[in-house]
Design an enzyme around this catalytic site. Structure first.
Site, PDB file in Angstrom:
ATOM      1  CB  CYS A   1      -0.706  -0.099   0.855  1.00  0.00           C
ATOM      2  SG  CYS A   1      -2.327  -1.347   1.118  1.00  0.00           S
TER       3      CYS A   1
ATOM      4  CE1 TYR B   1       5.777  -5.260 -10.820  1.00  0.00           C
ATOM      5  CE2 TYR B   1       5.408  -5.923  -8.735  1.00  0.00           C
ATOM      6  CZ  TYR B   1       4.905  -5.529 -10.305  1.00  0.00           C
ATOM      7  OH  TYR B   1       3.590  -5.626 -10.964  1.00  0.00           O
TER       8      TYR B   1
ATOM      9  N   GLY C   1      -1.127   0.802  -4.929  1.00  0.00           N
ATOM     10  CA  GLY C   1      -2.439  -0.023  -4.564  1.00  0.00           C
ATOM     11  C   GLY C   1      -3.092   1.212  -5.567  1.00  0.00           C
TER      12      GLY C   1
ATOM     13  CG  ASN D   1       3.072  -0.371   2.753  1.00  0.00           C
ATOM     14  OD1 ASN D   1       2.676  -1.399   2.393  1.00  0.00           O
ATOM     15  ND2 ASN D   1       3.730  -0.415   2.372  1.00  0.00           N
TER      16      ASN D   1
END
Length: 514
Positions: free
Chosen positions: A2, A257, A28, A101
């Site tokens: 998030c 990523y 997100g 998160n």
């Protein structure tokens, strides 16, 4: 995974939080939310969807106040209920909202404790609600005293003792200020910055430094593992290490990523780390395949592009952008259902035949998770006329699920789980598959900050940094995350009941909470 934002300052924050969330949209795309506070009243707008679709002019006008918290969400256990969109609110004590998160690995035990011992009801399956209620419960114990930074930090100390896992959070305490904290291993990222406005210092917390850049806040530093920072109502800065023990061991998959390339995390440039990933992978290719016949390197947009540039340069072969990306399709490895993922890959990328026809092509991606995307892209390359199709991954084989806040698939749905590299190569249909070595990946990230002694690399080697993840937990996680479980879920949309009216915005003043 998030994105979280918190701003406390001297000017209205609604537009700033909105702008920061758009910058963090990559973290997100499932839901978004903002809560602001103005003269003791809190205002909430949250719903499923992208930031630009959730917030309209009428919502922004009602998000009043000089402090607020924002959130963009991917669900961490497959649920996409808008009732679990954040920030989350509890009315006692004071009125607290929290954006979070990460993932608590002991949430089942905590939920039971909250009900049986703390007498607090948890209304969702979100561990963020658990984290919020634990913090609120600890603050509740001190309500016979004026709230001070010492009492806030004391509550956070107990949060650290009770909550296990990876998490970064920012919470706003009505009428008292804002606190942000990070788990004792620093697994999930969070930074803070400041700027001067009208002679006053404004502070901002965010998952990535790019959000601070967008709002022209000066990046001060990352919040340290086990540290809490409290900005009181008068704008005074307070900091304390609240965890009994702490060690910086951040999630290495952020660099592979998750994060934007223009971010800095724990003093490491994500962009430079990805350049080094390309260099290391080129070194491996020249070492294990010195007589390669690669004609062209084609990155799979967008995350792998930075690494592919450096890999092609070091191999002294051409780099070409052979795929055109539709930027209105979400990240496919998190999408529920195999058929949806297959359909979205075809909608997401289109091959430029001229770059493939008659060539030996090395496709490069940041990682291979389910293998769905990789398999179809190899097929697309062959259909576009490639003579041979090789595949390179900037990361090692992803063999284990993530338990610290990234909604990766269950272990059985990871293509490399319990398979050799040769078996994965055959499954995706490549003529040759080359993975990054884990030691090289660690070195590419550590080079940016030698103070980092280790990273959380659990998705690659199954070594969970917190030391409290067992087979029973992974089995339960598998039951939540596999495609069959996700496709069988039904979710009641309670947005209209909660938020009411055409404005679809909820004022939290005197509204009951958990």
């Amino acid at each position: 995974m998030c994105g979280i934002v918190g701003i406390i300052g001297a000017t209205p924050v609604n537009q700033g939080i909105y702008d920061a969330l758009t910058v963090l949209q990559h973290r997100g795309q499932d839901a978004a939310g903002i809560v602001t506070e103005d003269e003791g009243r809190m205002f909430l707008r949250k719903a499923n969807g992208l930031v630009k679709d959730v917030f309209h002019t009428r919502h922004m006008r009602r998000l009043q106040g000089n402090k607020g918290v924002g959130h963009v969400r991917y669900p961490t256990a497959g649920c996409s209920s808008s009732a679990e969109a954040q920030p989350l609110y509890v009315n006692s004590p004071y009125g607290i909202v929290l954006a979070h998160n990460g993932n608590l690995v002991n949430q089942d035990d905590l939920k039971k404790e909250l009900y049986e011992t703390d007498r607090r009801h948890i209304n969702t399956s979100s561990d963020s609600e658990i984290l919020l209620n634990i913090f609120a419960h600890e603050l509740q114990k001190t309500c016979d005293q004026p709230l001070s930074s010492d009492l806030v930090f004391s509550a956070i100390e107990t949060v650290y003792r009770r909550c296990q896992g990876g998490y970064a959070a920012v919470a706003m305490i009505n009428g008292h200020g804002m606190v942000a904290f990070r788990d004792p291993y620093g697994i999930r990222p969070i930074v803070f910055g400041k700027r001067e406005v009208e002679g006053k210092t404004e502070y901002m917390f965010a998952s990535e430094s790019v959000a601070l850049d967008a709002l022209e806040f000066e990046l001060v530093r990352d919040i340290e593992p086990g540290e809490a920072i409290f900005i009181d109502e008068s704008g005074n800065f307070h900091s304390r290490h609240c965890a009994e023990e702490s060690e910086l061991a951040p999630c290495i998959f952020e660099h592979v990523y998750l994060a934007r390339p223009d971010s800095f995390m724990d003093d490491v440039s994500v962009y430079r780390a990805r350049l080094r990933m390309g260099e290391k992978l080129a070194d491996k290719i020249m070492r294990v395949w010195p007589d390669h016949d690669i004609d062209v390197v084609i990155p799979i947009p967008d995350t792998s592009t930075t690494s592919a540039i450096e890999l092609a340069s070091k191999l002294n072969v051409k780099l070409r952008h052979g795929f055109v990306k539709n930027r209105y399709i979400g990240r496919t490895f998190i999408m529920p259902g195999q058929q949806m993922r297959k359909k979205s890959v075809k909608q997401k990328l289109n091959a430029i035949d001229l770059e493939f026809r008659g060539k030996n092509v090395l496709l490069m991606d940041d990682s291979i998770v389910r293998g769905t995307t990789s398999q179809q892209i190899v097929e697309m390359a062959r259909e576009a006329g490639a003579k041979k199709v090789y595949f390179a991954s900037a990361a090692p084989a992803v063999r284990y699920p993530n338990v610290y806040g990234i909604d990766m698939p269950s272990a059985k749905e990871l293509i490399a789980h319990d398979r050799t590299e040769e078996e994965v190569e055959k499954l995706i249909g490549a003529d040759k598959l080359i993975y990054q070595d884990l030691e090289d990946l660690i070195e590419t990230c550590r080079e940016g900050n030698p103070k980092i002694k280790r990273f959380d690399t659990s998705v690659f080697n199954g070594n969970y940094i917190t030391g409290d993840v067992d087979e029973a937990y992974l089995k339960a996680l598998d039951d939540k995350r596999n495609d069959q479980a996700k496709s069988g879920k039904t979710v009641k949309n309670v947005d209209d009941d909660m938020e009411g009216g055409d404005d679809n915005i909820m004022e939290l003043h005197n509204v009951g909470g958990a």
